[in-house]
Design a protein around this motif. Sequence first.
Motif, mmCIF file in Angstrom:
data_model
loop_
_atom_site.group_PDB
_atom_site.id
_atom_site.type_symbol
_atom_site.label_atom_id
_atom_site.label_comp_id
_atom_site.label_asym_id
_atom_site.label_seq_id
_atom_site.Cartn_x
_atom_site.Cartn_y
_atom_site.Cartn_z
ATOM 1 N N ASP A 26 -91.675 -10.970 -0.521
ATOM 2 C CA ASP A 26 -90.213 -10.861 -0.447
ATOM 3 C C ASP A 26 -89.802 -9.616 0.336
ATOM 4 O O ASP A 26 -88.864 -9.655 1.129
ATOM 5 N N GLN A 27 -90.513 -8.511 0.110
ATOM 6 C CA GLN A 27 -90.212 -7.281 0.850
ATOM 7 C C GLN A 27 -90.526 -7.444 2.335
ATOM 8 O O GLN A 27 -89.797 -6.939 3.185
ATOM 9 N N LEU A 28 -91.621 -8.162 2.642
ATOM 10 C CA LEU A 28 -91.970 -8.400 4.044
ATOM 11 C C LEU A 28 -90.873 -9.170 4.755
ATOM 12 O O LEU A 28 -90.496 -8.842 5.877
ATOM 13 N N VAL A 29 -90.364 -10.201 4.102
ATOM 14 C CA VAL A 29 -89.317 -11.020 4.708
ATOM 15 C C VAL A 29 -88.046 -10.197 4.910
ATOM 16 O O VAL A 29 -87.386 -10.303 5.942
ATOM 17 N N ALA A 32 -87.059 -6.613 8.266
ATOM 18 C CA ALA A 32 -87.161 -7.060 9.660
ATOM 19 C C ALA A 32 -87.510 -5.915 10.602
ATOM 20 O O ALA A 32 -88.207 -6.111 11.597
ATOM 21 N N GLU A 33 -87.073 -4.713 10.296
ATOM 22 C CA GLU A 33 -87.307 -3.558 11.170
ATOM 23 C C GLU A 33 -88.798 -3.235 11.307
ATOM 24 O O GLU A 33 -89.264 -2.838 12.366
ATOM 25 N N ASN A 34 -89.557 -3.417 10.224
ATOM 26 C CA ASN A 34 -90.987 -3.080 10.227
ATOM 27 C C ASN A 34 -91.877 -4.319 10.194
ATOM 28 O O ASN A 34 -93.048 -4.232 9.828
ATOM 29 N N ARG A 35 -91.326 -5.453 10.577
ATOM 30 C CA ARG A 35 -92.017 -6.740 10.482
ATOM 31 C C ARG A 35 -93.388 -6.728 11.171
ATOM 32 O O ARG A 35 -94.397 -7.045 10.575
ATOM 33 N N LEU A 36 -93.413 -6.354 12.420
ATOM 34 C CA LEU A 36 -94.658 -6.367 13.193
ATOM 35 C C LEU A 36 -95.694 -5.430 12.582
ATOM 36 O O LEU A 36 -96.853 -5.815 12.376
ATOM 37 N N GLN A 37 -95.289 -4.217 12.267
ATOM 38 C CA GLN A 37 -96.232 -3.251 11.701
ATOM 39 C C GLN A 37 -96.741 -3.704 10.336
ATOM 40 O O GLN A 37 -97.924 -3.560 10.028
ATOM 41 N N ASN A 38 -95.866 -4.273 9.509
ATOM 42 C CA ASN A 38 -96.309 -4.759 8.202
ATOM 43 C C ASN A 38 -97.359 -5.858 8.336
ATOM 44 O O ASN A 38 -98.366 -5.862 7.626
#
Length: 178
Positions: A26-29, A32-38
């Motif tokens: 849920d936190q990943l979704v 959005a700002e750190n999507r790629l790095q996550n």
Amino acid sequence: MDQTFPDRSIKPFRMGRIPAYPVSGDQLVADAENRLQNHADIFGCALFQSRNDILSTLAALVEDEDYRTKFGKVNSQPFAALAELPPESQAAAMKIAELAMNRLIEAMVGQLAAGARALPGDYCVSYKLEAQLEKITGATTNGVKLKKVDKCTILDANQSVLPASFNSWLQRFGKATV
């Protein structure tokens, strides 16, 4: 839930745990700002978790003669020899194993991110790495039902966060447990 490794009831080096990444789906979704790095960090977490599981298995093979027998006579000989050494020598050997695996992870990340590499016969090879986040929506007798929530290209010919992530992974996920 994090299970203890190695499981000494099975043959050494059978692994495949779910990455213990400290951010929920849920936190990943929502981030959005750190999507790629996550998404890249989940990959790094899995790599270093595997490294740590291997280190735990290596330590168990040195410490436990019964566990070594499951590995087979030929394969267990180096661990039996290491078990005969003083604890300082065993610790040094384990540190060398850890450093070697770190270097392998770093080299693999470099290979993936290097871009097109020439091959004989006028060919090139390049790599693409994608992460797909899926939500478990149910289960059947055939397994879990999944719904794609997000797809992220971590590495392709245009970009990669992997090389810049290695040192961060080492600090965040690289704490050996042996």
